[in-house]
Write a protein that holds these residues in place. Sequence first.
Motif, PDB file in Angstrom:
ATOM      1  N   GLN A 225      24.110 118.294  38.626  1.00 40.92           N
ATOM      2  CA  GLN A 225      23.448 117.699  39.783  1.00 40.92           C
ATOM      3  C   GLN A 225      21.984 118.128  39.867  1.00 40.92           C
ATOM      4  O   GLN A 225      21.110 117.346  40.235  1.00 40.92           O
ATOM      5  CB  GLN A 225      24.172 118.077  41.074  1.00 40.92           C
ATOM      6  N   ILE A 226      21.756 119.393  39.551  1.00 44.76           N
ATOM      7  CA  ILE A 226      20.375 119.885  39.583  1.00 44.76           C
ATOM      8  C   ILE A 226      19.528 119.161  38.545  1.00 44.76           C
ATOM      9  O   ILE A 226      18.422 118.689  38.823  1.00 44.76           O
ATOM     10  CB  ILE A 226      20.342 121.405  39.340  1.00 44.76           C
ATOM     11  N   LEU A 227      20.070 119.017  37.319  1.00 44.40           N
ATOM     12  CA  LEU A 227      19.312 118.369  36.257  1.00 44.40           C
ATOM     13  C   LEU A 227      19.164 116.869  36.492  1.00 44.40           C
ATOM     14  O   LEU A 227      18.308 116.223  35.874  1.00 44.40           O
ATOM     15  CB  LEU A 227      19.998 118.612  34.911  1.00 44.40           C
ATOM     16  N   SER A 228      19.995 116.310  37.394  1.00 42.20           N
ATOM     17  CA  SER A 228      19.885 114.882  37.675  1.00 42.20           C
ATOM     18  C   SER A 228      18.583 114.536  38.396  1.00 42.20           C
ATOM     19  O   SER A 228      18.153 113.387  38.403  1.00 42.20           O
ATOM     20  CB  SER A 228      21.077 114.411  38.519  1.00 42.20           C
ATOM     21  N   ILE A 229      17.972 115.534  39.043  1.00 43.56           N
ATOM     22  CA  ILE A 229      16.679 115.323  39.695  1.00 43.56           C
ATOM     23  C   ILE A 229      15.587 115.768  38.729  1.00 43.56           C
ATOM     24  O   ILE A 229      15.555 116.941  38.331  1.00 43.56           O
ATOM     25  CB  ILE A 229      16.578 116.118  41.004  1.00 43.56           C
ATOM     26  N   PRO A 230      14.707 114.870  38.313  1.00 42.95           N
ATOM     27  CA  PRO A 230      13.625 115.284  37.395  1.00 42.95           C
ATOM     28  C   PRO A 230      12.861 116.477  37.956  1.00 42.95           C
ATOM     29  O   PRO A 230      12.633 116.571  39.162  1.00 42.95           O
ATOM     30  CB  PRO A 230      12.742 114.033  37.303  1.00 42.95           C
ATOM     31  N   ALA A 231      12.473 117.388  37.068  1.00 44.09           N
ATOM     32  CA  ALA A 231      11.805 118.618  37.510  1.00 44.09           C
ATOM     33  C   ALA A 231      10.540 118.326  38.299  1.00 44.09           C
ATOM     34  O   ALA A 231      10.227 119.018  39.271  1.00 44.09           O
ATOM     35  CB  ALA A 231      11.473 119.492  36.297  1.00 44.09           C
ATOM     36  N   ASP A 232       9.808 117.263  37.911  1.00 47.10           N
ATOM     37  CA  ASP A 232       8.539 116.987  38.589  1.00 47.10           C
ATOM     38  C   ASP A 232       8.728 116.319  39.947  1.00 47.10           C
ATOM     39  O   ASP A 232       7.770 116.056  40.658  1.00 47.10           O
ATOM     40  CB  ASP A 232       7.627 116.129  37.710  1.00 47.10           C
ATOM     41  N   GLN A 233      10.005 116.022  40.348  1.00 49.90           N
ATOM     42  CA  GLN A 233      10.267 115.419  41.647  1.00 49.90           C
ATOM     43  C   GLN A 233      11.021 116.364  42.585  1.00 49.90           C
ATOM     44  O   GLN A 233      11.405 115.976  43.679  1.00 49.90           O
ATOM     45  CB  GLN A 233      11.076 114.119  41.472  1.00 49.90           C
TER      46      GLN A 233
ATOM     47  N   SER B 207      19.885 127.224  31.926  1.00 48.31           N
ATOM     48  CA  SER B 207      18.552 126.719  32.241  1.00 48.31           C
ATOM     49  C   SER B 207      18.650 125.507  33.154  1.00 48.31           C
ATOM     50  O   SER B 207      19.532 124.667  33.007  1.00 48.31           O
ATOM     51  CB  SER B 207      17.823 126.334  30.959  1.00 48.31           C
ATOM     52  N   VAL B 208      17.745 125.417  34.120  1.00 47.89           N
ATOM     53  CA  VAL B 208      17.680 124.249  34.998  1.00 47.89           C
ATOM     54  C   VAL B 208      16.521 123.335  34.586  1.00 47.89           C
ATOM     55  O   VAL B 208      16.146 122.454  35.344  1.00 47.89           O
ATOM     56  CB  VAL B 208      17.522 124.677  36.474  1.00 47.89           C
ATOM     57  N   PHE B 209      15.944 123.579  33.411  1.00 43.85           N
ATOM     58  CA  PHE B 209      14.843 122.761  32.923  1.00 43.85           C
ATOM     59  C   PHE B 209      15.170 122.211  31.541  1.00 43.85           C
ATOM     60  O   PHE B 209      15.733 122.912  30.690  1.00 43.85           O
ATOM     61  CB  PHE B 209      13.538 123.567  32.830  1.00 43.85           C
ATOM     62  N   ARG B 210      14.803 120.977  31.352  1.00 45.61           N
ATOM     63  CA  ARG B 210      14.913 120.383  30.027  1.00 45.61           C
ATOM     64  C   ARG B 210      13.654 120.716  29.226  1.00 45.61           C
ATOM     65  O   ARG B 210      12.631 121.115  29.788  1.00 45.61           O
ATOM     66  CB  ARG B 210      15.091 118.871  30.135  1.00 45.61           C
ATOM     67  N   GLU B 211      13.744 120.536  27.940  1.00 40.94           N
ATOM     68  CA  GLU B 211      12.616 120.865  27.067  1.00 40.94           C
ATOM     69  C   GLU B 211      11.388 120.034  27.453  1.00 40.94           C
ATOM     70  O   GLU B 211      11.470 118.839  27.702  1.00 40.94           O
ATOM     71  CB  GLU B 211      12.984 120.592  25.613  1.00 40.94           C
ATOM     72  N   GLY B 212      10.242 120.694  27.545  1.00 38.66           N
ATOM     73  CA  GLY B 212       8.989 120.030  27.881  1.00 38.66           C
ATOM     74  C   GLY B 212       8.659 120.006  29.360  1.00 38.66           C
ATOM     75  O   GLY B 212       7.556 119.610  29.737  1.00 38.66           O
ATOM     76  N   ALA B 213       9.605 120.426  30.204  1.00 37.09           N
ATOM     77  CA  ALA B 213       9.342 120.430  31.648  1.00 37.09           C
ATOM     78  C   ALA B 213       8.283 121.479  31.986  1.00 37.09           C
ATOM     79  O   ALA B 213       8.254 122.561  31.407  1.00 37.09           O
ATOM     80  CB  ALA B 213      10.626 120.713  32.419  1.00 37.09           C
ATOM     81  N   ARG B 214       7.417 121.144  32.935  1.00 39.14           N
ATOM     82  CA  ARG B 214       6.363 122.069  33.360  1.00 39.14           C
ATOM     83  C   ARG B 214       6.675 122.640  34.738  1.00 39.14           C
ATOM     84  O   ARG B 214       7.264 121.955  35.572  1.00 39.14           O
ATOM     85  CB  ARG B 214       5.009 121.363  33.411  1.00 39.14           C
ATOM     86  N   TYR B 215       6.299 123.858  34.939  1.00 33.70           N
ATOM     87  CA  TYR B 215       6.393 124.440  36.270  1.00 33.70           C
ATOM     88  C   TYR B 215       5.194 125.362  36.475  1.00 33.70           C
ATOM     89  O   TYR B 215       4.495 125.725  35.527  1.00 33.70           O
ATOM     90  CB  TYR B 215       7.707 125.180  36.482  1.00 33.70           C
TER      91      TYR B 215
END
Length: 724
Positions: free
Chosen positions: A468-476, A673-681
């Motif tokens: 569910q967490i990964l279903s929301i794009p990291a940048d949103q 991990s709650v981030f996919r590869e390439g995600a920025r934070y």
Amino acid sequence: MAGHSAAWGIEIGAYAIKAIRLERAGDKVAISDFTVIPHKKVLTTPDLDKDEVVRLSLGQFISEKDLENEHLVMSVPGHAAFARFAKLPPVEPKKVPDIVKFEAVQQIPFPIEEVEWDYQTFTMEDSPEIEVGIFAITRERVQQMLGLYSDVGMSPEALTLSPVAVYNAMAYDNDLKKNKGPVIYLDIGTQATDVVIAEEGRVWIRTFPLGGTHFTEAIASAFKISYSKAEKLKLEAASSKYAKQIMQAMRPVFSDLLQDLQRSIGYYQSLHHNELSMMVGLGSTFKIPGLRKFLGQQLQINVLRLDEFKQVQVTGREAASFAESTVNMATAYGAALQGLGLGEINANVMPVKILREQMWHSKTKWFGAAAAIAIVGAAATLYTPLTDKGRLNPGGEPDIVRTVLQRGQALQQEYETLQSGSDVGYTAENVRRLTDFRNIWPYLLEDAAQALASTEPQSELFSGDLDQILSIPADQRRLVELRELDGQYRYDSPSRRISVTMQVQLSHDRPDEFLNSTIANWLRQNAERVGIPYRIIADSVSINPTQRQQFVAGEDGETRGYSTQQADRGTGASSPTRPPQQGTAGGRSGARGGITTSGGRSGGVGSRVYEGSDEPTEHVGGPTFGGGGTGTGDTGSTPQLPPRQPATDGLPERQQRAHGDLDELAPIPALPSVFREGARYYRFPITFEIEILERPLTPGDLEDNGQTDGQANDNFGYEEDYGQ
């Protein structure tokens, strides 16, 4: 205060320094000099070092005008001081000071030993009643102002309230003793408005926190422009092609001003039962087109604007310049009149100790003359014996005398050096009181949590379900993690303050705008609230975008690179300017000893924070709230804790071998991990300052100034009591 033949009246406003020099000849005065020095920036500009701007303006003032041996009277803004009026019971004149002191203790909302105050009594010819005006300011504010003046070499001999100076100017210029009807003088300044009602030799004053800056902010908000551009647009409103839109933007502020005026006038009439039919407007804000007409129609009174003085004038080349500034010069005019001894109110809130020092300093030249006469007389008396002794002892003074004199001079120099360095000001007192108000830390922790909650994160982020967490794009993701909350006591400040830093982390695609519109906006909007033992300095809130750190999640959530905002604006590459942190991104727990907000698990509050290294980082200077993650995961790197000691420590060697190494038998798995590869934070240090209050605010403190719901109020402690 004794009158002088000449004096400067000086007002340091939010827009400019205004000063007038008056010379007295009998009961008549004349303007011998004047100046208006605009500040480099208006003092209400956000994130501005106000003291530094004032120093620069004062430096320009003293470089243009010779103030040596001049008598200076300076004004204190009405919203920074306190004025209260009361009727005294019939008593003998000699008992009036005691009664006034009793009234002062009751009326001033601070311990009497923490304020500088003065008073003035008012009587009417046809009434035996005595009214008293009590004028006060906290010693802390006085010391702050005097320190600023001292930095540029200025030493005023009197401090008076701005509305008192306005009354002195109007009482002299319009001869109010002969004017039987009451008159309202409305001085709309940059930050606050002074209402001065004069009637038959008495005065009533009220200040409320609404001024020209509120009109500017309304324009800036409506047109989506900067504060400086909005200020320029306000000044050009009369000739602007957008005049209609500008007036529409300022309409809400017009209504707020009218409401405060109606309240003030209504309260005055309830005390004195007199009709008010005339108002005179002062201040640049009165140049806004339509303001006079609006107030006149709504209040049903005749509203005029002060365009000239009747008793003084400037001729020659400077006449036009002075006429243009007349609407802003009443305060400086009244202050100079007080310096000449012609003020109807001579209240002076300068510390008594400084007044005594000034008095003795003024007598120094007479002491020097008397000493010189005594020395000459003594020398004449001793001349003959000394010459005779010189004939008997031609070798001069003995060596032991010279040695003693040299030693005495050395000790004198050492004493003067120690004395010059012994003035520690407010630093020592603030250090002594570091342990006071320790109860503010739980409130500060709660404020940090409330500020984070203002981001309104999606419910899926609290589910604990990785899918569910990964279903929301990291940048949103509307989620901000508090990694560290740190506070440092500012014992070097005149008021007791704490500098607060919130280290936060988020992955929103517009991090600067997102933080400004949520957390930073919450801190500014809730600067003052009922029951909170401190105020947030709204102007100090900053997300520090130039200190933003950017991270990129690699394969399996591992942090592959690190870049600053500057690198991000360049080629777009994420060049590793420092070695990548070890561990995996996206764990559910942040640093040890942290707090968890927005639904995460809560750790303890500690003073050590582990940030990706084998050694703890110690934070000094007050409690430090460390690290911590949300219930949905740490968006940064998994911190490396110090090596764990085996549970078999302390057992005999044989038993230790039997138990084995727990790290090998039961290793702790890595966090998902709650981030996919390439995600920025990103990580930001959000900073702000809080000022510790002597007492928490009450509902009455905010309501009397027309402020509720956490609106900032710079008039703390000086609200008018309307008996409601």
